[in-house]
Design a protein around this motif. Sequence first.
Motif, PDB file in Angstrom:
ATOM      1  N   ASN A 104       0.898  -1.256  -0.176  1.00 39.27           N
ATOM      2  CA  ASN A 104      -0.057   0.132   0.128  1.00 39.27           C
ATOM      3  C   ASN A 104       1.196   1.436  -0.373  1.00 39.27           C
ATOM      4  OD1 ASN A 104      -2.756  -0.937   0.337  1.00 39.27           O
ATOM      5  ND2 ASN A 104      -2.644  -1.519   2.115  1.00 39.27           N
ATOM      6  N   THR A 141      -2.195  -9.734 -15.694  1.00 34.82           N
ATOM      7  CA  THR A 141      -3.144  -9.534 -14.422  1.00 34.82           C
ATOM      8  C   THR A 141      -2.207  -9.762 -13.271  1.00 34.82           C
ATOM      9  OG1 THR A 141      -3.306 -11.853 -14.389  1.00 34.82           O
ATOM     10  CG2 THR A 141      -4.770 -10.695 -16.090  1.00 34.82           C
ATOM     11  N   GLN A 155      -2.116  -5.969 -10.684  1.00 36.80           N
ATOM     12  CA  GLN A 155      -3.499  -5.514 -10.605  1.00 36.80           C
ATOM     13  C   GLN A 155      -4.347  -7.030  -9.932  1.00 36.80           C
ATOM     14  OE1 GLN A 155      -5.233  -2.870 -12.587  1.00 36.80           O
ATOM     15  NE2 GLN A 155      -6.732  -3.926 -10.575  1.00 36.80           N
ATOM     16  N   ASN A 156      -3.779  -8.363  -9.541  1.00 36.63           N
ATOM     17  CA  ASN A 156      -4.307  -9.266  -8.434  1.00 36.63           C
ATOM     18  C   ASN A 156      -3.859  -8.864  -7.130  1.00 36.63           C
ATOM     19  OD1 ASN A 156      -5.013 -11.265 -10.780  1.00 36.63           O
ATOM     20  ND2 ASN A 156      -3.741 -12.268 -10.602  1.00 36.63           N
ATOM     21  N   LYS A 183      -3.254  -5.734  -5.959  1.00 35.95           N
ATOM     22  CA  LYS A 183      -3.883  -4.209  -5.551  1.00 35.95           C
ATOM     23  C   LYS A 183      -5.614  -4.461  -5.197  1.00 35.95           C
ATOM     24  CE  LYS A 183      -5.091   0.347  -7.791  1.00 35.95           C
ATOM     25  NZ  LYS A 183      -4.485   1.113  -7.077  1.00 35.95           N
ATOM     26  N   ASP A 184      -6.350  -5.634  -6.573  1.00 39.97           N
ATOM     27  CA  ASP A 184      -7.620  -6.225  -5.922  1.00 39.97           C
ATOM     28  C   ASP A 184      -7.398  -6.770  -4.535  1.00 39.97           C
ATOM     29  OD1 ASP A 184      -8.119  -4.912  -8.340  1.00 39.97           O
ATOM     30  OD2 ASP A 184      -8.825  -6.702  -9.154  1.00 39.97           O
ATOM     31  N   ASP A 185      -6.749  -7.561  -4.636  1.00 41.47           N
ATOM     32  CA  ASP A 185      -6.513  -9.214  -3.088  1.00 41.47           C
ATOM     33  C   ASP A 185      -5.818  -8.653  -2.168  1.00 41.47           C
ATOM     34  OD1 ASP A 185      -8.119 -10.817  -5.050  1.00 41.47           O
ATOM     35  OD2 ASP A 185      -6.315 -11.278  -5.203  1.00 41.47           O
ATOM     36  N   PRO A 227      -4.650  -2.535  -2.332  1.00 39.82           N
ATOM     37  CA  PRO A 227      -5.881  -1.612  -3.213  1.00 39.82           C
ATOM     38  C   PRO A 227      -5.038  -0.373  -3.357  1.00 39.82           C
ATOM     39  CG  PRO A 227      -6.920  -1.931  -0.983  1.00 39.82           C
ATOM     40  CD  PRO A 227      -5.080  -2.608  -0.939  1.00 39.82           C
ATOM     41  N   LYS A 228      -4.298   0.305  -2.257  1.00 41.88           N
ATOM     42  CA  LYS A 228      -3.365   1.865  -3.086  1.00 41.88           C
ATOM     43  C   LYS A 228      -2.131   1.555  -3.095  1.00 41.88           C
ATOM     44  CE  LYS A 228      -5.677   3.742   0.903  1.00 41.88           C
ATOM     45  NZ  LYS A 228      -5.473   4.221   2.699  1.00 41.88           N
TER      46      LYS A 228
END
Length: 280
Positions: free
Chosen positions: A147, A158, A161-162, A164-166, A169-170
């Motif tokens: 973060n 991907t 992004q995985n 960041k998503d899981d 998020p920051k």
Amino acid sequence: MKLRKITSAAAVVLTLSLAVTACGSSDDDSDGGSGGGGKKITIGIKFDQPGLGLKEPNGSYSGFDVDVAKYVAKQLGYKDNQIEWKETQSADRETSLQRGDVDMIVASYSITDERKEKVDFAGPYLLAHQDLLTRSDDSISKGTDLNGKKLCSVTGSTSAQNVKDDFAPKAQLKQVGTYSECLDGIASGSIDALTTDDSILAGYASQDQYKGKFKLAGLKLSNENYGVGVKKGDTDMVNKINDALKKMVDDGSWEKAVKANFGPANYKNEPAPKIGDVVK
């Protein structure tokens, strides 16, 4: 009249000669297929992944996938000089098998249910995980530590992004064209971490110019079961490759190849997977 007879005779000789030559050419170029022992076998690998599949400047090939492919090919009856290496990009793997461009693919090829609808797999021969690569002196040890950090990966992947998503998020995502750009960014301090499969990360970190500069976090963010891809329905080939992989593990060649290709990065690899057992 004599000229015509001589010409006709010459034509017959030429025709027979061409027929014999054609037969000889067919034998020389024959593909071994699932039976093994033919004159050549075409294997798809990556050309740009150090530690896994890399085409060296002198034209030779190195990496764990290459070592696995050579061992399997030998068990199928092929010598190293009977292997035709073909660069196979990730997006082209299923198509290459379906078209018959290659006999098998050994290229950090994760076994998934979606892919199994199009091709068959032998293995797995390596259990990898999505992970993070950071500077050796960095304190990042878990996903949430990212973060507010700058996280790098290649465009189209991907993995970032995985994360960041899981987990984070920051996290600030940065996508570039090559893994080398991410590594250079980590080394300079403009990037905090790179994410993709730990086997790929270990391969890059093991390169001479990067030794000692990076470390793997060991987070095991996903399970990636690397398999040998073959044409759909070629059960005979799958069985023969599986037998070869079992032998590679049993005689110590598998462990030797892991240490040779990933050792300099202190890669804490999983034990050799049980052939046929895909870890979810």
